[in-house]
Write an enzyme that holds these catalytic residues in place. Structure first.
Site, short mmCIF file in Angstrom:
data_model
loop_
_atom_site.label_atom_id
_atom_site.label_comp_id
_atom_site.label_asym_id
_atom_site.label_seq_id
_atom_site.Cartn_x
_atom_site.Cartn_y
_atom_site.Cartn_z
N LEU A 214 -0.95 -7.88 -5.57
CA LEU A 214 -0.09 -7.49 -6.69
C LEU A 214 1.27 -8.15 -6.52
O LEU A 214 1.88 -7.99 -5.47
CB LEU A 214 0.17 -5.99 -6.67
CG LEU A 214 -0.89 -5.00 -7.14
CD1 LEU A 214 -0.35 -3.59 -6.94
CD2 LEU A 214 -1.26 -5.23 -8.60
N HIS A 215 1.71 -8.86 -7.52
CA HIS A 215 3.07 -9.41 -7.41
C HIS A 215 3.75 -9.66 -8.75
O HIS A 215 4.91 -10.07 -8.78
CB HIS A 215 3.06 -10.72 -6.62
CG HIS A 215 2.51 -11.86 -7.42
ND1 HIS A 215 1.18 -12.04 -7.62
CD2 HIS A 215 3.14 -12.85 -8.09
CE1 HIS A 215 0.98 -13.11 -8.38
NE2 HIS A 215 2.16 -13.63 -8.68
N ARG A 216 3.04 -9.44 -9.87
CA ARG A 216 3.67 -9.70 -11.18
C ARG A 216 4.87 -8.80 -11.35
O ARG A 216 4.76 -7.56 -11.16
CB ARG A 216 2.74 -9.35 -12.34
CG ARG A 216 1.57 -10.18 -12.49
CD ARG A 216 1.65 -11.19 -13.62
NE ARG A 216 0.82 -12.26 -13.15
CZ ARG A 216 1.26 -13.43 -12.72
NH1 ARG A 216 2.53 -13.74 -12.79
NH2 ARG A 216 0.43 -14.32 -12.24
N ASP A 289 -3.42 -8.95 -9.81
CA ASP A 289 -2.74 -9.38 -11.03
C ASP A 289 -2.43 -10.87 -10.97
O ASP A 289 -1.65 -11.38 -11.77
CB ASP A 289 -1.48 -8.54 -11.29
CG ASP A 289 -0.43 -8.68 -10.20
OD1 ASP A 289 -0.59 -9.51 -9.29
OD2 ASP A 289 0.58 -7.94 -10.28
#
Ligand code: UD1
Length: 370
Positions: A214-216, A289
């Site tokens: 997850l990094h958005r 994501d």
């Protein structure tokens, strides 16, 4: 006798997801031999485990030029890259500039090259999420609006570019360099010594597991979004232990919030490419994501639940192993449990995702720059 001048193309790499796309292009340039090339690293990503380890592992030669333009706001980062790249192309005029993907460095260098009168090739052109809240969507649209040659991974990209008025003769559906790379590296992994990977111990310990990335910004910057997603991951981890290499942006929010993920979610630092591939290629499920991982999981037939409302890579849903969950926790849990309980049969690898895209790109460029 007058010697023939060999055209020189400058390749731009800035952030982690660029490096796996540049590696096969470098290999294809070396094999083809019709073009000279230089590699420019903007330094958008700068930690060793976000940048240098990828160059070493993926066999990318050291960059010819490094700008150290990482960190800061989007505008500050983009502006620093533009200034540095403008000076670079003024001093060392390439015959073309090749940019990949949709990060800030892609946009910055494409715009600078075009204003300097240098043709721009965009690899992974034409993708659209329709979501202008994504910085990458803005980068994609701006980059494509001024590029000269469009190398496209899937039919939706061709359709978007045509709709935006780009001429047919400049749009090339060539397949995907990211898939070239994953196929090549997965093959290398079959004979590699994997015991030293930072992911090997947890993989052995867990046996059956899922992998999370997850990094958005839209998912991880706002606690009101990240906390429910973290809750969904906890619920899923009661059924299937999860391994989560944490991006620096995400780690920042988790630490600020003091969010804990429970004993069945194993947190790791960002992983080098091969150690991460060693982990996810055998996962029962990937929750992500990321744009690239949606495609890589489709290429290797690993089930993927995407924690976003949209995807600019629809072929991964239509033909591949990807499902879009959105960000509501109930839906993430529902789709993840469905994938765990009823793994779908391996779906199709999309057309031209055959490991040969970079060769096609280099051939097309060599013909055009001759
Ligand atoms: C960038 C790309 C995104 C890509 C992602 C993969 C843009 C707009 N976004 O997002 O498309 O999917 O890379 O990682 O270009 N940081 C470090 N060390 C690093 C790199 C970053 O600590 O080596 C920190 C930065 O200081 C910043 C945060 O992580 O606080 C985010 O980095 P940034 O490059 O701004 O964007 P990403 O979220 O990584």
């Amino acid at each position: 006798m007058e010697s023939t001048r060999v055209p020189c193309i400058h390749l731009v790499a800035g952030a982690r997801p660029n490096f796996m796309k540049i590696a096969p292009i470098v290999r294809a340039l070396q094999a083809d031999g019709r073009l000279r090339w230089k590699l420019v690293h903007t330094g958008q990503h700068y930690d060793r485990n976000m940048s240098d380890v990828f160059f070493e592992e993926l066999g990318i030669p050291a960059p010819d030029v490094h700008f150290n333009c990482g960190g800061g706001s989007h505008a500050a980062q983009t502006a620093r890259v533009m200034e540095a790249f403008e000076a670079h192309v003024a001093a060392d005029r390439p015959d073309a500039v090749l940019v990949v993907g949709d990060v800030n460095s892609t946009l910055a260098c494409a715009v600078v090259a075009k204003k300097a009168g240098i043709p721009v090739a965009h690899v992974e052109a034409g993708l659209r999420s329709g979501d202008m809240g994504m910085p990458e969507e803005i980068n994609r649209i701006v980059t494509d609006s001024i590029s000269d040659w469009f190398f496209v991974t899937e039919p939706s990209g061709v359709a978007h570019l045509k709709r935006e008025g780009q001429p047919d003769g400049r749009i090339f559906h060539v397949g995907h360099v990211m898939v070239d790379n994953v196929v090549y590296q997965a093959e290398r992994l079959t004979t590699a010594e994997t015991g030293g990977f930072g992911t090997d111990a947890v993989k052995r310990q867990l046996g059956r597991y899922g992998v999370v990335t997850l990094h958005r910004p839209s998912n991880v910057d706002d606690p009101a979004t990240l906390a429910p997603i973290a809750g969904a991951l906890k619920t899923i981890s009661a059924r299937l232990p999860l391994v989560f290499p944490v991006h620096p942006r995400t780690r920042g929010t988790l630490e600020r919030l003091g969010l804990t993920l429970g004993p069945n979610i194993h947190l790791l630092d960002p992983q080098p490419y091969m150690a991460f591939l060693h982990l996810w290629k055998d996962a029962a499920l990937v929750l992500t994501d990321s744009g690239g991982l949606q495609e890589e999981t489709t290429a290797l037939g690993v089930p993927c639940v995407t924690i976003r409302d949209n995807t600019e890579r629809p072929i991964t849903v239509e033909e591949g192993t990807n499902v879009l969950a959105g960000t509501a926790p109930e839906r993430i849990v529902e789709l993840a449990l469905a994938a765990i309980d009823h793994p779908a049969a391996q779906r199709r690898r999309p057309a031209l995702w055959d490991g040969k895209a970079a060769g096609r790109i280099v051939s097309l460029l060599a013909e055009r720059l001759a």
